[in-house]
Scaffold this motif. Structure first.
Motif, PDB file in Angstrom:
ATOM      1  N   ALA A  33       6.678   3.493  11.856  1.00 30.55           N
ATOM      2  CA  ALA A  33       8.128   3.657  11.748  1.00 30.55           C
ATOM      3  C   ALA A  33       8.649   3.142  10.403  1.00 30.55           C
ATOM      4  O   ALA A  33       9.744   3.521   9.973  1.00 30.55           O
ATOM      5  CB  ALA A  33       8.818   2.922  12.895  1.00 30.55           C
ATOM      6  N   ASP A  34       7.865   2.284   9.739  1.00 32.30           N
ATOM      7  CA  ASP A  34       8.267   1.753   8.432  1.00 32.30           C
ATOM      8  C   ASP A  34       8.017   2.736   7.292  1.00 32.30           C
ATOM      9  O   ASP A  34       8.455   2.498   6.165  1.00 32.30           O
ATOM     10  CB  ASP A  34       7.497   0.459   8.133  1.00 32.30           C
ATOM     11  CG  ASP A  34       7.835  -0.656   9.098  1.00 32.30           C
ATOM     12  OD1 ASP A  34       9.014  -0.784   9.473  1.00 32.30           O
ATOM     13  OD2 ASP A  34       6.919  -1.405   9.490  1.00 32.30           O
ATOM     14  N   PHE A  78      -3.915  11.366  15.766  1.00 31.87           N
ATOM     15  CA  PHE A  78      -5.157  10.765  15.280  1.00 31.87           C
ATOM     16  C   PHE A  78      -4.860   9.586  14.361  1.00 31.87           C
ATOM     17  O   PHE A  78      -5.404   8.488  14.524  1.00 31.87           O
ATOM     18  CB  PHE A  78      -5.981  11.823  14.545  1.00 31.87           C
ATOM     19  CG  PHE A  78      -7.161  11.276  13.791  1.00 31.87           C
ATOM     20  CD1 PHE A  78      -8.322  10.916  14.458  1.00 31.87           C
ATOM     21  CD2 PHE A  78      -7.104  11.125  12.405  1.00 31.87           C
ATOM     22  CE1 PHE A  78      -9.417  10.414  13.765  1.00 31.87           C
ATOM     23  CE2 PHE A  78      -8.195  10.628  11.701  1.00 31.87           C
ATOM     24  CZ  PHE A  78      -9.345  10.266  12.376  1.00 31.87           C
ATOM     25  N   PHE A  79      -3.989   9.790  13.372  1.00 29.25           N
ATOM     26  CA  PHE A  79      -3.700   8.711  12.429  1.00 29.25           C
ATOM     27  C   PHE A  79      -2.951   7.564  13.108  1.00 29.25           C
ATOM     28  O   PHE A  79      -3.239   6.387  12.856  1.00 29.25           O
ATOM     29  CB  PHE A  79      -2.889   9.244  11.246  1.00 29.25           C
ATOM     30  CG  PHE A  79      -3.679  10.126  10.323  1.00 29.25           C
ATOM     31  CD1 PHE A  79      -4.767   9.630   9.623  1.00 29.25           C
ATOM     32  CD2 PHE A  79      -3.344  11.465  10.157  1.00 29.25           C
ATOM     33  CE1 PHE A  79      -5.503  10.442   8.770  1.00 29.25           C
ATOM     34  CE2 PHE A  79      -4.070  12.285   9.296  1.00 29.25           C
ATOM     35  CZ  PHE A  79      -5.150  11.759   8.607  1.00 29.25           C
ATOM     36  N   GLU A  80      -2.010   7.881  13.978  1.00 25.97           N
ATOM     37  CA  GLU A  80      -1.225   6.824  14.614  1.00 25.97           C
ATOM     38  C   GLU A  80      -2.030   6.027  15.626  1.00 25.97           C
ATOM     39  O   GLU A  80      -1.772   4.830  15.837  1.00 25.97           O
ATOM     40  CB  GLU A  80       0.005   7.437  15.288  1.00 25.97           C
ATOM     41  CG  GLU A  80       1.014   7.994  14.311  1.00 25.97           C
ATOM     42  CD  GLU A  80       2.230   8.608  14.986  1.00 25.97           C
ATOM     43  OE1 GLU A  80       3.208   8.912  14.275  1.00 25.97           O
ATOM     44  OE2 GLU A  80       2.198   8.788  16.235  1.00 25.97           O
ATOM     45  N   LEU A  81      -3.014   6.649  16.235  1.00 23.96           N
ATOM     46  CA  LEU A  81      -3.779   5.986  17.285  1.00 23.96           C
ATOM     47  C   LEU A  81      -4.867   5.080  16.738  1.00 23.96           C
ATOM     48  O   LEU A  81      -5.144   4.011  17.301  1.00 23.96           O
ATOM     49  CB  LEU A  81      -4.402   7.045  18.201  1.00 23.96           C
ATOM     50  CG  LEU A  81      -5.009   6.564  19.525  1.00 23.96           C
ATOM     51  CD1 LEU A  81      -3.957   5.875  20.382  1.00 23.96           C
ATOM     52  CD2 LEU A  81      -5.627   7.736  20.271  1.00 23.96           C
ATOM     53  N   PHE A  82      -5.474   5.460  15.623  1.00 22.85           N
ATOM     54  CA  PHE A  82      -6.668   4.745  15.149  1.00 22.85           C
ATOM     55  C   PHE A  82      -6.480   3.990  13.830  1.00 22.85           C
ATOM     56  O   PHE A  82      -7.407   3.320  13.380  1.00 22.85           O
ATOM     57  CB  PHE A  82      -7.828   5.736  14.995  1.00 22.85           C
ATOM     58  CG  PHE A  82      -8.228   6.383  16.281  1.00 22.85           C
ATOM     59  CD1 PHE A  82      -8.689   5.630  17.342  1.00 22.85           C
ATOM     60  CD2 PHE A  82      -8.119   7.757  16.438  1.00 22.85           C
ATOM     61  CE1 PHE A  82      -9.053   6.217  18.537  1.00 22.85           C
ATOM     62  CE2 PHE A  82      -8.484   8.362  17.629  1.00 22.85           C
ATOM     63  CZ  PHE A  82      -8.950   7.585  18.689  1.00 22.85           C
ATOM     64  N   PHE A  83      -5.307   4.071  13.218  1.00 22.95           N
ATOM     65  CA  PHE A  83      -5.057   3.396  11.949  1.00 22.95           C
ATOM     66  C   PHE A  83      -3.809   2.525  12.044  1.00 22.95           C
ATOM     67  O   PHE A  83      -2.973   2.714  12.923  1.00 22.95           O
ATOM     68  CB  PHE A  83      -4.857   4.416  10.817  1.00 22.95           C
ATOM     69  CG  PHE A  83      -6.081   5.226  10.482  1.00 22.95           C
ATOM     70  CD1 PHE A  83      -6.913   4.855   9.429  1.00 22.95           C
ATOM     71  CD2 PHE A  83      -6.410   6.372  11.209  1.00 22.95           C
ATOM     72  CE1 PHE A  83      -8.039   5.600   9.106  1.00 22.95           C
ATOM     73  CE2 PHE A  83      -7.537   7.127  10.894  1.00 22.95           C
ATOM     74  CZ  PHE A  83      -8.358   6.733   9.841  1.00 22.95           C
ATOM     75  N   ARG A  84      -3.715   1.587  11.103  1.00 19.89           N
ATOM     76  CA  ARG A  84      -2.500   0.819  10.906  1.00 19.89           C
ATOM     77  C   ARG A  84      -2.157   0.797   9.412  1.00 19.89           C
ATOM     78  O   ARG A  84      -3.048   0.624   8.573  1.00 19.89           O
ATOM     79  CB  ARG A  84      -2.647  -0.616  11.422  1.00 19.89           C
ATOM     80  CG  ARG A  84      -2.609  -0.732  12.932  1.00 19.89           C
ATOM     81  CD  ARG A  84      -1.237  -0.335  13.493  1.00 19.89           C
ATOM     82  NE  ARG A  84      -1.188  -0.418  14.950  1.00 19.89           N
ATOM     83  CZ  ARG A  84      -1.493   0.564  15.773  1.00 19.89           C
ATOM     84  NH1 ARG A  84      -1.905   1.738  15.268  1.00 19.89           N
ATOM     85  NH2 ARG A  84      -1.410   0.417  17.067  1.00 19.89           N
ATOM     86  N   ALA A 274     -10.027   6.257   2.109  1.00 17.44           N
ATOM     87  CA  ALA A 274      -8.982   5.848   3.045  1.00 17.44           C
ATOM     88  C   ALA A 274      -7.733   6.711   2.876  1.00 17.44           C
ATOM     89  O   ALA A 274      -7.382   7.089   1.755  1.00 17.44           O
ATOM     90  CB  ALA A 274      -8.634   4.382   2.831  1.00 17.44           C
ATOM     91  N   PRO A 275      -7.026   7.000   3.972  1.00 14.54           N
ATOM     92  CA  PRO A 275      -5.727   7.656   3.849  1.00 14.54           C
ATOM     93  C   PRO A 275      -4.726   6.720   3.162  1.00 14.54           C
ATOM     94  O   PRO A 275      -4.774   5.501   3.340  1.00 14.54           O
ATOM     95  CB  PRO A 275      -5.324   7.924   5.305  1.00 14.54           C
ATOM     96  CG  PRO A 275      -6.596   7.817   6.091  1.00 14.54           C
ATOM     97  CD  PRO A 275      -7.427   6.805   5.371  1.00 14.54           C
ATOM     98  N   VAL A 330      -1.717   1.748   2.411  1.00 20.16           N
ATOM     99  CA  VAL A 330      -3.062   2.177   2.800  1.00 20.16           C
ATOM    100  C   VAL A 330      -3.176   2.182   4.320  1.00 20.16           C
ATOM    101  O   VAL A 330      -2.734   1.244   4.994  1.00 20.16           O
ATOM    102  CB  VAL A 330      -4.128   1.242   2.204  1.00 20.16           C
ATOM    103  CG1 VAL A 330      -5.529   1.727   2.566  1.00 20.16           C
ATOM    104  CG2 VAL A 330      -3.978   1.149   0.699  1.00 20.16           C
ATOM    105  N   LEU A 331      -3.766   3.233   4.881  1.00 25.69           N
ATOM    106  CA  LEU A 331      -4.055   3.290   6.312  1.00 25.69           C
ATOM    107  C   LEU A 331      -5.499   2.857   6.538  1.00 25.69           C
ATOM    108  O   LEU A 331      -6.424   3.463   5.997  1.00 25.69           O
ATOM    109  CB  LEU A 331      -3.845   4.706   6.855  1.00 25.69           C
ATOM    110  CG  LEU A 331      -2.446   5.054   7.392  1.00 25.69           C
ATOM    111  CD1 LEU A 331      -1.386   4.857   6.314  1.00 25.69           C
ATOM    112  CD2 LEU A 331      -2.410   6.476   7.935  1.00 25.69           C
TER     113      LEU A 331
END
Length: 344
Positions: A33-34, A78-84, A274-275, A330-331
């Motif tokens: 959300a940021d 995918f990105f929201e579930l496995f990355f921060r 990395a994303p 960085v994710l």
């Protein structure tokens, strides 16, 4: 399947540590959300770019994520579930620039307008050591007649900027296309000719761009040659024959990079592969997800990035206009992110 994957990622992160470069720089754990504009991005385009290099990432957690990504999940999920998202070095604004893959006209053999050689690296040039400068190479012709020529091109100014970009394509006189990639350099540090023009008082900093430099050199051929030789660094090339014409040039991970989805970073702070979420201000703001798939000698610092704009003159003009502030995030896989951020 998702629960199993989460367990694999957690176990791998514990076994391997964060997998991020050691650094003494501020880090902050964010939420999606940021990220300004996150919900409006084309996450599938970013996932496609991620798949280009994710198989080369080290660590069981990255391998598990890559395998799952190949099953064509919903990209945003995918990105929201496995990355921060992790903000590294966010105490100072980012600096974004752009780069591209130039196209030159040339031939396999010299003749007519094709008088300027594109060289392979000489065998005596060793990584980590200094060899002859640009001025010595050009003025003393120390590479001539050694069979090191890949091709000859018709414009020494465009050849100089091909060296700055590190890769490009040459349209040969027989109608075929030759792609060349970075093959090494002479060991001398890059010095900006644009900054030299500013230092001399020829232009103000905000006036300088690649096209401005090219035009000045062509209007002032003698002084222009000396200006280009202000940069002692000299790049050698290699022929890249295994990359299809429709794909981008090879980046630092030796895989094709993707226009407007690949970014060059400093790997001392951002893991390659990395994303990376980019919020670029200035003219033509950009808010979208990229993948860190390249590096550059001028790309230094946690908040420094070079956006790949594509191939050809239009991409070159667009890339040359970019020198903007913003923010880069960085994710990282969840447990790597928490391990990296104290108290996260």
């Amino acid at each position: 399947m998702i629960a199993t994957l989460r367990r694999i990622i957690c176990a791998a992160a514990v076994a391997l540590g964060t997998g991020a470069p050691a650094m003494a720089t501020p880090t902050e754990l964010l939420s999606f959300a940021d990220l300004d504009g996150w919900g409006d991005d084309d996450h599938q385009a970013a996932l496609t770019a991620f798949l280009e290099t994710c198989g080369d990432l080290n660590g069981d957690d990255w391998a598990a994520l890559c395998a799952f990504a190949r099953k064509e999940p919903n990209a945003r999920t995918f990105f929201e579930l496995f990355f921060r998202p992790v903000l590294i070095g966010g105490d100072s604004p980012a600096l974004f620039t752009g780069y591209f893959e130039p196209e030159l006209d040339g031939a396999r053999r010299p003749g007519g307008p094709y008088r300027y050689p594109v060289y392979r690296k000489p065998p005596e040039v060793r990584q980590g050591t200094r060899w002859a400068t640009r001025e010595q190479i050009e003025d003393q012709n120390i590479l001539a007649g050694r069979g090191l020529e890949l091709a000859w091109v018709d414009d020494p100014v465009e050849l100089f900027f091909l060296q700055i970009q590190g890769s490009g394509r040459i349209r040969l006189s027989d109608g075929s296309m030759l792609r060349v990639g970075y093959g090494g350099f002479n060991g001398h540090e890059y010095r900006s000719v644009g900054e030299e023009l500013v230092r001399r008082g020829v232009y103000s900093r905000h006036q300088v761009s690649a096209q401005v430099i090219k035009n000045w050199v062509r209007r002032n051929p003698g002084a222009g040659r000396q200006l280009l030789q202000h940069n002692p660094s000299y790049v050698f090339f290699r022929e890249v024959s295994r990359v299809p014409a429709e794909k981008g040039p090879l980046g630092a991970m030796n895989r094709s990079i993707t226009p407007m989805r690949s970014v060059a970073v400093d790997p001392a702070f951002t893991p390659l592969g990395a994303p990376v979420w980019v919020e670029k201000g200035g003219r033509g703001p950009i808010k979208q997800l990229f993948v860190a798939q390249d590096t550059g000698s001028a790309i230094k610092g946690a908040q420094r990035a070079d956006i790949f704009f594509g191939t050809g003159d239009v991409a070159g003009r667009n890339a040359g206009r970019v020198r903007d502030p913003g923010r880069m995030v960085v994710l990282l896989p969840i447990d790597r992110a928490f391990a990296l951020v104290p108290g996260g």
